[in-house]
Design a protein around this motif. Sequence first.
Motif, PDB file in Angstrom:
ATOM      1  N   LEU A  60       9.132   6.008   4.017  1.00 28.02           N
ATOM      2  CA  LEU A  60       8.829   7.298   3.740  1.00 28.02           C
ATOM      3  C   LEU A  60       9.552   8.043   2.582  1.00 28.02           C
ATOM      4  CD1 LEU A  60       7.961   8.628   7.231  1.00 28.02           C
ATOM      5  CD2 LEU A  60       6.337   7.763   5.709  1.00 28.02           C
ATOM      6  N   TYR A  61       9.059   8.615   1.736  1.00 29.01           N
ATOM      7  CA  TYR A  61       9.684   9.346   0.618  1.00 29.01           C
ATOM      8  C   TYR A  61       9.317  10.901   0.470  1.00 29.01           C
ATOM      9  CZ  TYR A  61      11.140   4.711  -1.084  1.00 29.01           C
ATOM     10  OH  TYR A  61      11.549   3.417  -1.129  1.00 29.01           O
ATOM     11  N   GLN A  62      10.105  11.612  -0.100  1.00 35.81           N
ATOM     12  CA  GLN A  62       9.877  12.805  -0.671  1.00 35.81           C
ATOM     13  C   GLN A  62       9.920  12.688  -2.020  1.00 35.81           C
ATOM     14  OE1 GLN A  62      12.614  16.092   0.621  1.00 35.81           O
ATOM     15  NE2 GLN A  62      11.489  17.771  -0.534  1.00 35.81           N
ATOM     16  N   GLY A  63       8.693  13.182  -2.580  1.00 34.66           N
ATOM     17  CA  GLY A  63       8.766  13.230  -4.156  1.00 34.66           C
ATOM     18  C   GLY A  63       7.408  13.814  -4.501  1.00 34.66           C
ATOM     19  N   SER A  64       7.310  13.969  -5.877  1.00 29.50           N
ATOM     20  CA  SER A  64       6.208  14.440  -6.537  1.00 29.50           C
ATOM     21  C   SER A  64       5.511  13.401  -7.199  1.00 29.50           C
ATOM     22  CB  SER A  64       6.564  15.652  -7.597  1.00 29.50           C
ATOM     23  OG  SER A  64       5.376  16.017  -8.255  1.00 29.50           O
ATOM     24  N   VAL A  65       4.006  13.674  -7.078  1.00 30.73           N
ATOM     25  CA  VAL A  65       3.256  12.493  -7.657  1.00 30.73           C
ATOM     26  C   VAL A  65       3.034  12.584  -9.381  1.00 30.73           C
ATOM     27  CG1 VAL A  65       1.506  12.232  -5.702  1.00 30.73           C
ATOM     28  CG2 VAL A  65       1.112  13.849  -7.466  1.00 30.73           C
ATOM     29  N   THR A  66       3.844  13.706  -9.957  1.00 32.41           N
ATOM     30  CA  THR A  66       3.730  14.020 -11.317  1.00 32.41           C
ATOM     31  C   THR A  66       4.963  13.232 -11.872  1.00 32.41           C
ATOM     32  OG1 THR A  66       4.916  16.186 -10.921  1.00 32.41           O
ATOM     33  CG2 THR A  66       2.634  16.182 -11.044  1.00 32.41           C
ATOM     34  N   GLN A  67       6.022  12.726 -11.017  1.00 28.50           N
ATOM     35  CA  GLN A  67       7.274  12.133 -11.451  1.00 28.50           C
ATOM     36  C   GLN A  67       7.075  10.644 -11.328  1.00 28.50           C
ATOM     37  OE1 GLN A  67       9.888  14.341  -8.881  1.00 28.50           O
ATOM     38  NE2 GLN A  67      10.853  14.897 -10.741  1.00 28.50           N
ATOM     39  N   LYS A  68       7.680   9.720 -12.389  1.00 21.79           N
ATOM     40  CA  LYS A  68       7.498   8.423 -12.093  1.00 21.79           C
ATOM     41  C   LYS A  68       8.673   7.879 -11.503  1.00 21.79           C
ATOM     42  CE  LYS A  68       5.751   8.287 -16.977  1.00 21.79           C
ATOM     43  NZ  LYS A  68       5.983   9.686 -17.245  1.00 21.79           N
ATOM     44  N   ASP A  69       8.547   6.841 -10.660  1.00 24.22           N
ATOM     45  CA  ASP A  69       9.889   6.254  -9.771  1.00 24.22           C
ATOM     46  C   ASP A  69       9.486   4.688  -9.933  1.00 24.22           C
ATOM     47  OD1 ASP A  69      11.165   5.220  -7.520  1.00 24.22           O
ATOM     48  OD2 ASP A  69      11.598   7.224  -7.130  1.00 24.22           O
ATOM     49  N   ALA A  70      10.270   3.904 -10.294  1.00 19.61           N
ATOM     50  CA  ALA A  70      10.344   2.611 -10.797  1.00 19.61           C
ATOM     51  C   ALA A  70       9.979   1.786  -9.285  1.00 19.61           C
ATOM     52  CB  ALA A  70      11.588   2.059 -11.125  1.00 19.61           C
ATOM     53  N   ARG A  71      10.281   2.237  -8.023  1.00 21.87           N
ATOM     54  CA  ARG A  71       9.963   1.670  -6.854  1.00 21.87           C
ATOM     55  C   ARG A  71       8.419   1.540  -6.963  1.00 21.87           C
ATOM     56  NH1 ARG A  71      14.454   5.095  -3.687  1.00 21.87           N
ATOM     57  NH2 ARG A  71      13.640   6.690  -5.205  1.00 21.87           N
ATOM     58  N   PHE A  72       7.805   2.233  -7.279  1.00 21.06           N
ATOM     59  CA  PHE A  72       6.386   2.296  -7.105  1.00 21.06           C
ATOM     60  C   PHE A  72       5.430   1.543  -7.967  1.00 21.06           C
ATOM     61  CE2 PHE A  72       8.404   5.511  -4.374  1.00 21.06           C
ATOM     62  CZ  PHE A  72       7.440   5.685  -3.464  1.00 21.06           C
TER      63      PHE A  72
ATOM     64  N   VAL B  37       0.719  -0.992  -0.042  1.00 20.66           N
ATOM     65  CA  VAL B  37       0.014  -0.044  -0.055  1.00 20.66           C
ATOM     66  C   VAL B  37       0.851   1.238   0.117  1.00 20.66           C
ATOM     67  CG1 VAL B  37      -1.833   1.273   1.029  1.00 20.66           C
ATOM     68  CG2 VAL B  37      -1.806  -1.261   1.169  1.00 20.66           C
ATOM     69  N   VAL B  38       0.426   2.162  -0.808  1.00 25.65           N
ATOM     70  CA  VAL B  38       1.410   3.544  -0.904  1.00 25.65           C
ATOM     71  C   VAL B  38       0.100   4.576  -0.680  1.00 25.65           C
ATOM     72  CG1 VAL B  38       1.362   3.523  -3.317  1.00 25.65           C
ATOM     73  CG2 VAL B  38       2.795   5.120  -1.991  1.00 25.65           C
ATOM     74  N   ASP B  39       0.494   5.557   0.106  1.00 22.36           N
ATOM     75  CA  ASP B  39      -0.309   6.882   0.387  1.00 22.36           C
ATOM     76  C   ASP B  39       0.172   8.000  -0.090  1.00 22.36           C
ATOM     77  OD1 ASP B  39      -2.405   8.415   1.164  1.00 22.36           O
ATOM     78  OD2 ASP B  39      -1.570   8.659   3.015  1.00 22.36           O
ATOM     79  N   LEU B  40      -0.357   8.451  -1.294  1.00 23.86           N
ATOM     80  CA  LEU B  40       0.382   9.885  -2.064  1.00 23.86           C
ATOM     81  C   LEU B  40      -0.191  10.819  -1.217  1.00 23.86           C
ATOM     82  CD1 LEU B  40      -0.015   8.508  -5.741  1.00 23.86           C
ATOM     83  CD2 LEU B  40       1.920   8.209  -4.266  1.00 23.86           C
ATOM     84  N   GLY B  41       0.726  11.755  -1.128  1.00 27.07           N
ATOM     85  CA  GLY B  41       0.504  12.989  -0.247  1.00 27.07           C
ATOM     86  C   GLY B  41      -0.033  12.672   1.074  1.00 27.07           C
ATOM     87  N   CYS B  42       1.037  11.747   1.751  1.00 26.40           N
ATOM     88  CA  CYS B  42       0.664  11.461   3.083  1.00 26.40           C
ATOM     89  C   CYS B  42       0.845  12.397   4.053  1.00 26.40           C
ATOM     90  CB  CYS B  42       1.777  10.288   3.727  1.00 26.40           C
ATOM     91  SG  CYS B  42       3.623  10.665   3.573  1.00 26.40           S
ATOM     92  N   GLY B  43       1.478  13.643   3.994  1.00 24.04           N
ATOM     93  CA  GLY B  43       1.456  14.621   5.028  1.00 24.04           C
ATOM     94  C   GLY B  43       2.136  14.173   6.346  1.00 24.04           C
ATOM     95  N   GLU B  44       1.451  14.248   7.157  1.00 23.47           N
ATOM     96  CA  GLU B  44       1.652  13.874   8.690  1.00 23.47           C
ATOM     97  C   GLU B  44       1.614  12.412   9.036  1.00 23.47           C
ATOM     98  OE1 GLU B  44       0.076  16.683  11.607  1.00 23.47           O
ATOM     99  OE2 GLU B  44       1.384  18.400  10.753  1.00 23.47           O
ATOM    100  N   CYS B  45       1.294  11.624   7.911  1.00 20.59           N
ATOM    101  CA  CYS B  45       1.125  10.130   7.899  1.00 20.59           C
ATOM    102  C   CYS B  45       0.125   9.561   9.219  1.00 20.59           C
ATOM    103  CB  CYS B  45       2.777   9.647   8.880  1.00 20.59           C
ATOM    104  SG  CYS B  45       3.881  10.104   7.658  1.00 20.59           S
ATOM    105  N   THR B  46      -0.853  10.357   9.243  1.00 21.04           N
ATOM    106  CA  THR B  46      -1.974   9.903   9.926  1.00 21.04           C
ATOM    107  C   THR B  46      -2.676   8.534   9.284  1.00 21.04           C
ATOM    108  OG1 THR B  46      -2.478  12.072  10.643  1.00 21.04           O
ATOM    109  CG2 THR B  46      -4.268  10.711  11.051  1.00 21.04           C
TER     110      THR B  46
END
Length: 416
Positions: free
Chosen positions: A99-111, A29-38
């Motif tokens: 936890l990652y820092q990244g933009s949802v407009t970029q492709k990352d092969a780990r996801f 499971v991945v949460d995009l825009g996780c913010g404070e991880c609630t």
Amino acid sequence: MDLTFSPPLHKQRHQFVVDFVKRNKPKKVVDLGCGECTLLKMLKFHHEIELLVGVDVNGAKVKKRMYVCMYVCSRKWHGLAPISTDYLEPSYDQLCVELYQGSVTQKDARFKGFDLVTSIELIEHLTPADVELFSEVVFGYMTPKMVIISTPNSEFNIFMPGVSCYRHSDHKFEWTRAEFRSWAMKVCLDYGYEVEFTGVGKAPQGQQEAVGFCTQIGVFYQLWGRDCCKTLLVNDAEDLFPYTLLYRVNYPSLCDNNILRRVLVSEVLYGAEKLKNRWMEEQADGICDAVALCQTEGGACAEEMKDLMEWSGASDSAEKQGSCTSCRIVAVPLDVLWSCCPKVSVLSGSLGNLKHLLMDEPNIKLSQDSSAVLINHWEQDQEEKEDDYNLDDSGYPEASLHSHSAEQEEDWEEND
């Protein structure tokens, strides 16, 4: 109109995801825009999840929550880091949190290839051009089996005092139900998904059908055997890794052979010591058939206990120091441990496995034929024992940790 949601709207959104996870049991499971991880802190307790990932473009916010997770473990959800009981009593469940820092407009092969992607109140913060990139990244490149996307329903804003345009100053748009449906159906057509529409935050009585939910939700399911040229072209792109890993932790699991050995050794030593003490007591009382042990344990250990053996002699170190201390050695057969200690049998899986796992353990002393665990029992002479009895007992004060953390409830303005 004073509109109040109970539970608060942000909790209803998170609970929607939690209930979905309970029903569908995704492993990754991945949460995009996780913010404070609630949301992540809620999902980590669901044992079916093996990989739990959070991504946010605001690395400072994620790091802040990461440090809270690491150092403040008495909070309601215990942060994202393992707590002491996770190490003391590990299970067979496997969980890795990242936890990652990244933009949802970029492709990352780990996801690529996640079972579930969640995007809770994120898409409305993107520009129209970025929404197109978001669709391509999530549905065309990551290709998850399921996607949950929530976003404000602008038709509901008439019930929200003080909202003249958007609910949050950073929103780039807010869709009506028809606009959200139009975007979602295009995504399904382009990338091979189907979608179900729902939401949370009900309208006042009699208004639900006219305006819908305060938060509208689309649940997307990947179609099997899909034939989508757009997806194939995207998946042929070169693999890139633009996201920055901020935090990673593996929870202790009995699937890790080192952890399994550590827990097994602890249980073997505990079980052997317990059996040895009972046997020594019965020997001192002249009970040789171990019937009393069988009765007190409530199991079929009596016959096996007859196999326990004992040797006595002064130790070399004791003789050099002129002490009257002697060492008695009790051999506890592995088959006795297997029969009388359920945890040992569960952890090892078989008697042969138990012997194999203990062979090279430095904290375990085995007999010459490796069929029994050898346990030392040190005894002092009678005079020293009497002196010991005259000593005052020492007690250990019980310690308890008290923690209090006040969590301010968030209203709909703070949570879109």
